[in-house]
Design a protein around this motif. Structure first.
Motif, PDB file in Angstrom:
ATOM      1  N   GLU A 137       0.752  -1.059  -0.129  1.00  0.00           N
ATOM      2  CA  GLU A 137      -0.108  -0.432  -0.198  1.00  0.00           C
ATOM      3  C   GLU A 137       0.958   1.561  -0.193  1.00  0.00           C
ATOM      4  N   ALA A 138       2.090   1.689   0.804  1.00  0.00           N
ATOM      5  CA  ALA A 138       2.456   2.236   0.663  1.00  0.00           C
ATOM      6  C   ALA A 138       3.888   1.957  -0.084  1.00  0.00           C
ATOM      7  N   ALA A 139       3.635   1.563  -1.315  1.00  0.00           N
ATOM      8  CA  ALA A 139       4.234   1.713  -2.498  1.00  0.00           C
ATOM      9  C   ALA A 139       3.108   2.523  -4.034  1.00  0.00           C
ATOM     10  N   GLU A 140       2.205   1.884  -3.740  1.00  0.00           N
ATOM     11  CA  GLU A 140       1.206   2.330  -4.232  1.00  0.00           C
ATOM     12  C   GLU A 140       0.846   4.102  -3.956  1.00  0.00           C
ATOM     13  N   GLU A 141       0.645   4.290  -2.786  1.00  0.00           N
ATOM     14  CA  GLU A 141       0.521   5.421  -2.842  1.00  0.00           C
ATOM     15  C   GLU A 141       1.465   6.085  -3.255  1.00  0.00           C
ATOM     16  N   LEU A 142       2.728   5.771  -2.801  1.00  0.00           N
ATOM     17  CA  LEU A 142       4.056   6.717  -3.854  1.00  0.00           C
ATOM     18  C   LEU A 142       3.868   6.612  -5.376  1.00  0.00           C
ATOM     19  N   ASP A 143       3.594   5.343  -6.167  1.00  0.00           N
ATOM     20  CA  ASP A 143       3.054   6.016  -7.441  1.00  0.00           C
ATOM     21  C   ASP A 143       2.227   6.382  -7.783  1.00  0.00           C
ATOM     22  N   SER A 144       1.622   6.411  -7.024  1.00  0.00           N
ATOM     23  CA  SER A 144       0.407   8.125  -7.189  1.00  0.00           C
ATOM     24  C   SER A 144       0.739   9.062  -7.735  1.00  0.00           C
ATOM     25  N   MET A 145       2.347   9.903  -6.701  1.00  0.00           N
ATOM     26  CA  MET A 145       2.559  10.452  -7.221  1.00  0.00           C
ATOM     27  C   MET A 145       3.348  10.941  -8.695  1.00  0.00           C
ATOM     28  N   SER A 146       3.466  10.053  -9.774  1.00  0.00           N
ATOM     29  CA  SER A 146       4.687  10.042 -10.716  1.00  0.00           C
ATOM     30  C   SER A 146       5.570  10.371 -10.435  1.00  0.00           C
ATOM     31  N   ASP A 147       5.962  11.721 -11.410  1.00  0.00           N
ATOM     32  CA  ASP A 147       7.507  11.975 -11.224  1.00  0.00           C
ATOM     33  C   ASP A 147       7.444  13.448 -10.255  1.00  0.00           C
ATOM     34  N   PHE A 148       8.437  13.014  -9.543  1.00  0.00           N
ATOM     35  CA  PHE A 148       9.095  13.530  -8.194  1.00  0.00           C
ATOM     36  C   PHE A 148       9.065  14.863  -8.637  1.00  0.00           C
ATOM     37  N   ASP A 149       9.858  14.798  -9.608  1.00  0.00           N
ATOM     38  CA  ASP A 149      10.237  16.811 -10.550  1.00  0.00           C
ATOM     39  C   ASP A 149       9.620  16.663 -11.562  1.00  0.00           C
ATOM     40  N   SER A 150       7.994  16.851 -11.117  1.00  0.00           N
ATOM     41  CA  SER A 150       6.786  17.291 -11.749  1.00  0.00           C
ATOM     42  C   SER A 150       6.654  18.633 -11.541  1.00  0.00           C
ATOM     43  N   PRO A 151       6.258  19.577 -12.684  1.00  0.00           N
ATOM     44  CA  PRO A 151       6.232  20.930 -12.466  1.00  0.00           C
ATOM     45  C   PRO A 151       5.307  21.205 -10.987  1.00  0.00           C
ATOM     46  N   ARG A 152       3.650  19.773 -10.848  1.00  0.00           N
ATOM     47  CA  ARG A 152       3.226  20.202  -9.800  1.00  0.00           C
ATOM     48  C   ARG A 152       3.606  19.985  -8.772  1.00  0.00           C
TER      49      ARG A 152
END
Length: 378
Positions: free
Chosen positions: A97-112
């Motif tokens: 579940e922790a990995a899925e939560e992180l995957d939801s962020m996609s790219d950490f360096d995204s402008p968002r």
């Protein structure tokens, strides 16, 4: 590895607000200042308090409610809640579940995930708002899922990331003194994490190279030198370890440590040398002095008990650990100490199952959510 929960809060509230990872402050647009910890994030102090108490399930409940009621108003608040959510899931061993939560962020360096993408919310701020702990957990969690190489690859990427940020801040000179110190600590933390993984896999050469690389740049850091000595002990270089511990003892003081912390570090190093030489009486003496200076020094408490056991004084070794659980349960209640205590019960008592069951029932009442109850082996 003791997870660095303190990375979730600012370490200095009065530094200039420059481009820097993890300085996720909600600022007053007129004064460019914040007033309370809750200005950092919605109910931030409540999350911190729950984390310090090990109430990880309550943290997940609070996060779920905040998301359901749309209480998080600013982009950085969602990131802080993700950090606490992933940390809580990890503490509860819910790694998928922790990995899925992180995957939801996609790219950490995204402008968002950059302050400068929201100038109306964060005037005069730029850089990433992703908390450092998220990046670290993203590197560590694959290991918990059996993907060791992926975890190591991500940790080395994280180390490169940290070193780039560190060089940027060092190039600016004294104006960013606090930030330089913070990123140096992060560099050391990531190196220690990588080294521990290599050490557990008996990859001794690369482990030593990593620690020695840090020592070359900071040769008067008592904690860093001590870690080098511990690794040397593990690889069998006892003379090298003695030499390294001697350098620590030769330091007048380490500015990163209080006087008692420094003296206890030196004391534990000396005790380890005695322990290696099977001089358990001298080791106990050193550990006693450490405990007298700091009754919460659980490393010294645990190792003193082990030395007494090696001296065939099971009764006193058990008393040392039981006393610690009674006096300082917040510090002493960890799986290593409990495993050792239960092993001593098994050696000392015929009815050890009943005694361990009593201990297990007590732990169930007072332990944090992430305590591994199987450590009592009931």
């Amino acid at each position: 590895m003791e997870v660095e929960e303190h990375e979730l809060k600012r370490e200095d509230e009065h530094q200039p607000k420059r481009e820097d990872e993890h300085e996720t402050l909600t600022l007053d647009p007129l004064s460019n200042q914040f007033f309370t910890l809750n200005d950092l994030c919605f109910e931030f102090t409540s999350l911190q308090d729950l984390a310090f108490r090990g109430s990880w399930r309550s943290i997940l409940d609070k996060i779920a409610r905040a998301r359901k009621l749309s209480l998080l108003q600013k982009p950085h608040e969602e990131l802080i809640y993700i950090a606490y959510s992933v940390l809580a899931l990890s503490k509860l061993h819910r790694y998928t579940e922790a990995a899925e939560e992180l995957d939801s962020m996609s790219d950490f360096d995204s402008p968002r995930y950059r302050y400068d993408s929201y100038p109306e919310i964060y005037p005069n701020r730029c850089g990433s708002m992703v908390p450092f702990v998220i990046r670290w957990l993203n590197a560590e969690i694959p290991l918990k899922l059996g993907r060791r190489q992926e975890s190591l690859d991500r940790l080395y990427v994280l180390l490169d990331f940290v070193r780039v940020r560190l060089r940027e801040r060092e190039s600016r000179g004294s104006e960013l003194g606090f930030c330089v110190d913070l990123w140096r600590k992060r560099e050391a933390f990531v190196v220690y994490t990588i080294a521990s993984h290599h050490l557990s896999n008996k990859e001794f050469v690369v482990c030593l190279e990593l620690i020695q690389g840090l020592v070359q740049r900071d040769s008067v850091n008592a904690e860093l030198l001590s870690r080098l000595g511990y690794v040397q002990v593990q690889v069998g270089d006892l003379e090298g370890a003695k030499s390294t511990f001697g350098k620590v003892e030769g330091l007048v003081k380490d500015g990163n440590l209080g006087e008692n912390e420094f003296r206890n570090l030196v004391g534990r190093n000396k005790a380890l040398v005695y322990l290696i030489g099977k001089d358990y009486v001298s080791a106990v003496r050193e550990f006693d002095e450490c405990i007298e200076r700091d009754p919460t020094d659980v490393v010294s408490i645990n190792n003193k008990a082990l030395c007494l056991m090696y001296l065939r004084d099971l009764s006193d070794s058990i008393k040392v650990l039981e006393s610690a659980l009674e006096r300082v349960p917040t510090f002493a209640l960890n799986e290593t100490l409990v495993v050792n205590l239960c092993s001593m019960y098994e050696l000392a008592f015929v009815n050890h199952s009943e005694i361990k069951r009593t201990l297990s029932n007590w732990i169930a009442r007072v332990a944090p959510d992430d305590f591994d109850s199987s450590s009592t082996r009931v």
